[in-house]
Every structure is written in structure tokens, then in C-alpha cells.
Design an enzyme around this catalytic site. Sequence first.
Site, PDB file in Angstrom:
ATOM      1  N   ASN A   9      -9.397   1.136  11.371  1.00 16.68           N
ATOM      2  CA  ASN A   9     -10.271  -0.066  10.317  1.00 16.68           C
ATOM      3  C   ASN A   9     -10.932  -0.376  10.476  1.00 16.68           C
ATOM      4  O   ASN A   9     -11.580  -1.116  11.624  1.00 16.68           O
ATOM      5  CB  ASN A   9      -8.812  -1.524  10.214  1.00 16.68           C
ATOM      6  CG  ASN A   9      -9.487  -2.452   9.585  1.00 16.68           C
ATOM      7  OD1 ASN A   9     -10.787  -2.141   8.791  1.00 16.68           O
ATOM      8  ND2 ASN A   9      -9.034  -4.066   9.509  1.00 16.68           N
ATOM      9  N   LYS A  11     -13.730  -1.840   9.213  1.00 11.84           N
ATOM     10  CA  LYS A  11     -13.846  -3.755   9.176  1.00 11.84           C
ATOM     11  C   LYS A  11     -15.174  -3.328   8.031  1.00 11.84           C
ATOM     12  O   LYS A  11     -15.557  -2.546   7.790  1.00 11.84           O
ATOM     13  CB  LYS A  11     -13.917  -4.400  10.304  1.00 11.84           C
ATOM     14  CG  LYS A  11     -12.359  -4.235  10.391  1.00 11.84           C
ATOM     15  CD  LYS A  11     -12.453  -5.190  12.075  1.00 11.84           C
ATOM     16  CE  LYS A  11     -11.089  -5.089  12.755  1.00 11.84           C
ATOM     17  NZ  LYS A  11     -10.575  -6.189  13.260  1.00 11.84           N
ATOM     18  N   HIS A  94      -4.479  -8.999   6.153  1.00  9.97           N
ATOM     19  CA  HIS A  94      -5.648  -8.941   7.304  1.00  9.97           C
ATOM     20  C   HIS A  94      -5.302 -10.023   8.395  1.00  9.97           C
ATOM     21  O   HIS A  94      -5.926 -10.522   7.133  1.00  9.97           O
ATOM     22  CB  HIS A  94      -6.503  -7.508   7.331  1.00  9.97           C
ATOM     23  CG  HIS A  94      -7.110  -7.240   9.484  1.00  9.97           C
ATOM     24  ND1 HIS A  94      -7.264  -8.336   9.660  1.00  9.97           N
ATOM     25  CD2 HIS A  94      -7.025  -6.385   9.444  1.00  9.97           C
ATOM     26  CE1 HIS A  94      -8.246  -7.182  10.752  1.00  9.97           C
ATOM     27  NE2 HIS A  94      -7.731  -5.944  10.956  1.00  9.97           N
ATOM     28  N   GLU A  96      -7.759 -11.181   9.725  1.00  9.50           N
ATOM     29  CA  GLU A  96      -9.100 -12.311   9.380  1.00  9.50           C
ATOM     30  C   GLU A  96      -9.296 -12.135   7.298  1.00  9.50           C
ATOM     31  O   GLU A  96     -10.259 -12.745   7.509  1.00  9.50           O
ATOM     32  CB  GLU A  96     -10.378 -10.727   9.629  1.00  9.50           C
ATOM     33  CG  GLU A  96     -10.544 -10.165  10.586  1.00  9.50           C
ATOM     34  CD  GLU A  96     -11.163  -8.869  11.184  1.00  9.50           C
ATOM     35  OE1 GLU A  96     -11.606  -8.569  11.175  1.00  9.50           O
ATOM     36  OE2 GLU A  96     -10.682  -8.890  12.881  1.00  9.50           O
ATOM     37  N   GLU A 166      -0.177  -7.018  13.943  1.00  8.23           N
ATOM     38  CA  GLU A 166      -1.278  -7.210  14.975  1.00  8.23           C
ATOM     39  C   GLU A 166      -1.614  -9.001  15.636  1.00  8.23           C
ATOM     40  O   GLU A 166      -1.354  -9.685  14.233  1.00  8.23           O
ATOM     41  CB  GLU A 166      -2.711  -7.191  14.010  1.00  8.23           C
ATOM     42  CG  GLU A 166      -2.466  -5.661  13.350  1.00  8.23           C
ATOM     43  CD  GLU A 166      -3.980  -5.571  12.941  1.00  8.23           C
ATOM     44  OE1 GLU A 166      -4.605  -4.162  13.636  1.00  8.23           O
ATOM     45  OE2 GLU A 166      -4.714  -5.918  12.663  1.00  8.23           O
ATOM     46  N   GLY A 172     -10.029  -7.728  19.082  1.00  9.60           N
ATOM     47  CA  GLY A 172     -11.090  -7.375  18.739  1.00  9.60           C
ATOM     48  C   GLY A 172     -11.747  -8.476  20.190  1.00  9.60           C
ATOM     49  O   GLY A 172     -12.763  -8.671  20.599  1.00  9.60           O
ATOM     50  N   SER A 212      -6.870  -4.286  20.016  1.00 14.46           N
ATOM     51  CA  SER A 212      -7.353  -3.718  21.376  1.00 14.46           C
ATOM     52  C   SER A 212      -6.702  -2.246  22.099  1.00 14.46           C
ATOM     53  O   SER A 212      -6.178  -2.364  23.020  1.00 14.46           O
ATOM     54  CB  SER A 212      -7.356  -4.821  22.358  1.00 14.46           C
ATOM     55  OG  SER A 212      -7.976  -6.128  22.049  1.00 14.46           O
TER      56      SER A 212
HETATM   57  P1  13P Z   1      -9.852  -4.117  17.666  1.00 14.98           P
HETATM   58  O1  13P Z   1      -8.851  -2.915  17.695  1.00 14.98           O
HETATM   59  O2  13P Z   1     -10.804  -4.004  17.815  1.00 14.98           O
HETATM   60  O3  13P Z   1      -8.653  -5.056  18.524  1.00 14.98           O
HETATM   61  O4  13P Z   1      -9.078  -4.296  16.361  1.00 14.98           O
HETATM   62  C1  13P Z   1      -7.808  -4.697  15.661  1.00 14.98           C
HETATM   63  C2  13P Z   1      -7.637  -4.647  14.301  1.00 14.98           C
HETATM   64  O5  13P Z   1      -7.851  -5.980  13.563  1.00 14.98           O
HETATM   65  C3  13P Z   1      -7.353  -3.679  13.579  1.00 14.98           C
HETATM   66  O6  13P Z   1      -6.932  -3.769  11.775  1.00 14.98           O
END
Ligand code: 13P
Length: 250
Positions: A9, A11, A94, A96, A166, A172, A212
Site C-alpha cells: 500500500n 499510500k 483503510h 487512514e 490492521e 507506521g 509495521s
Molecule cells: P506500515 O506498514 O507503514 O505500518 O503501514 C501499514 C498499512 O497501513 C498498510 O495498509
Amino acid sequence: MRVPIIAGNWKMFKTVGEAAGFVREVKGKAEVDGVESVICAPFIHLPVLAEAVKGSSLKLGAQNLHWADSGAYTGEISGVMLQDLGVRYVIIGHSERRAYFAETDETVNAKMHAAFKHGLTPIVCVGEKLEQREAGQTKEVCRIQTGAAFKGLDGAQAAMAVIAYEPIWAIGTGKSSTATDANEVIGYIRQVVEAMFGSAVSAKIRIQYGGSVKPENIREFMRQPEIDGALVGGASLEPGSYIQLVEGAR
Ligand code: 13P
């Protein structure tokens, strides 16, 4: 046997040129027998990447879609448009998007229906916030989000979907869930799917872990019986790291 799926992903990272360069570098390398490898890129990258992945087993995903086929929805992208490009996957719900863009269980469900209508496989995200985990609500949150996401879908559709568990506090932050913890929650999510659609569907649906994940810990997650791959943010951005993630899922 469920085929493990590694999805990057991206982003809101990379220019179109950088994205094309990435695909050139990983082509033939982030492709391993028995592992599905999916790049979920920003919308504007998708036409160029659709050309770039030709002749490879790499698949493309979007990071969102609108629930309508078309209409006066300024700034939105529909399933019709994604399917037309050859996009195969779409991330839905997601955390976010839930946190910053008013995504709700209802819009997630509408988008799930839109994805299937247009032949896209949803990667639907569920997961708890830190305070919910600390209050012992992890499973309850995942049960509610999963139930809402799959409302009104049939078993055949559910069996094709991908769920990404997640935990929000692990995204992150460099703080991943332990593999055994993630395995337990994912096993529970599978039970939720079983209660909705039966055991033939719950045995088929793929459930990833996300938060992560990196080359150093991917194997630990993949050793868990319930975990069918990973949805990876930061560690999917660099070609060498992405290749190691796909190799680690074998
Ligand atoms: P990270 O792998 O950067 O922690 O992000 C996870 C994520 O949100 C994947 O959709």
C-alpha cells in the site's frame, strides 16, 4: 490451500515516474510461485503501471473507490474506471480513510458492493485503536467492522474477498503486533466470517496482517496458520525491501 498475498500500500507516495521505475526493478523478482504480489498505487499511477506490469504476474490495486458507477462526485474514482484499466484489487476502509476522510462502516459496505459489481477484489481493512485494545475491545471492533463490511454480500463473493487486519496502533509506528497475537485475532475474524457465510467460505477467505511489517518480521507472521499474507505500507516503497517481502511470504 489459500494462496498468500503480499500487497504494497503505497499510500500518498511516489511520482508516476518513480512508480514506473519501481516496477521495472521488481519485475521478475517480486514474483514468486505460490505468492500473489499486488501493488496498490495512487490513482494517477495506475494507467502507467497497467502497461508496466504487462508480461508479469504482478497485479495492480487501487487504494479507494467510489460506490457509484458515475455521477457528480468531484474528485472521486469509480469501479467502472478501475476495471477499465485492468486494476484487480482495491483497498477499502483503510483506517487512514476512516480517520481522515469520514469513511464509515456504511460507506465501506457500499464500496464492497461496488467492487464486486465491477470485478474488483476488495482488500477490506479492519482493526482496533490503541484505546480499544487496552479496553479489551479488539475482537468486538473487528467483529462489528467485518459484519458491516460484508452485509448483503453472498458467500461466493465473501470467499473471494481479502481482509486485512490492521491494528491502528501498529501502522507506521514500527510497533507491530506479535505474530501470535495477530494470529489469534485473525482466527477470530475467520470465525466471524464462518458465522456469516459458513465454513467453506471462512476456509477460503484470505486474511492478511498489516502494521509495521518488514523484511525482518514477514516470516514470523507467515509461519502463523491463520495469516495469509500482509498489507504493507512503508516497507513496500523500496524495491529491494518489497522483493524480500514477497520472497518471505513463500
Ligand atoms: P506500515 O506498514 O507503514 O505500518 O503501514 C501499514 C498499512 O497501513 C498498510 O495498509
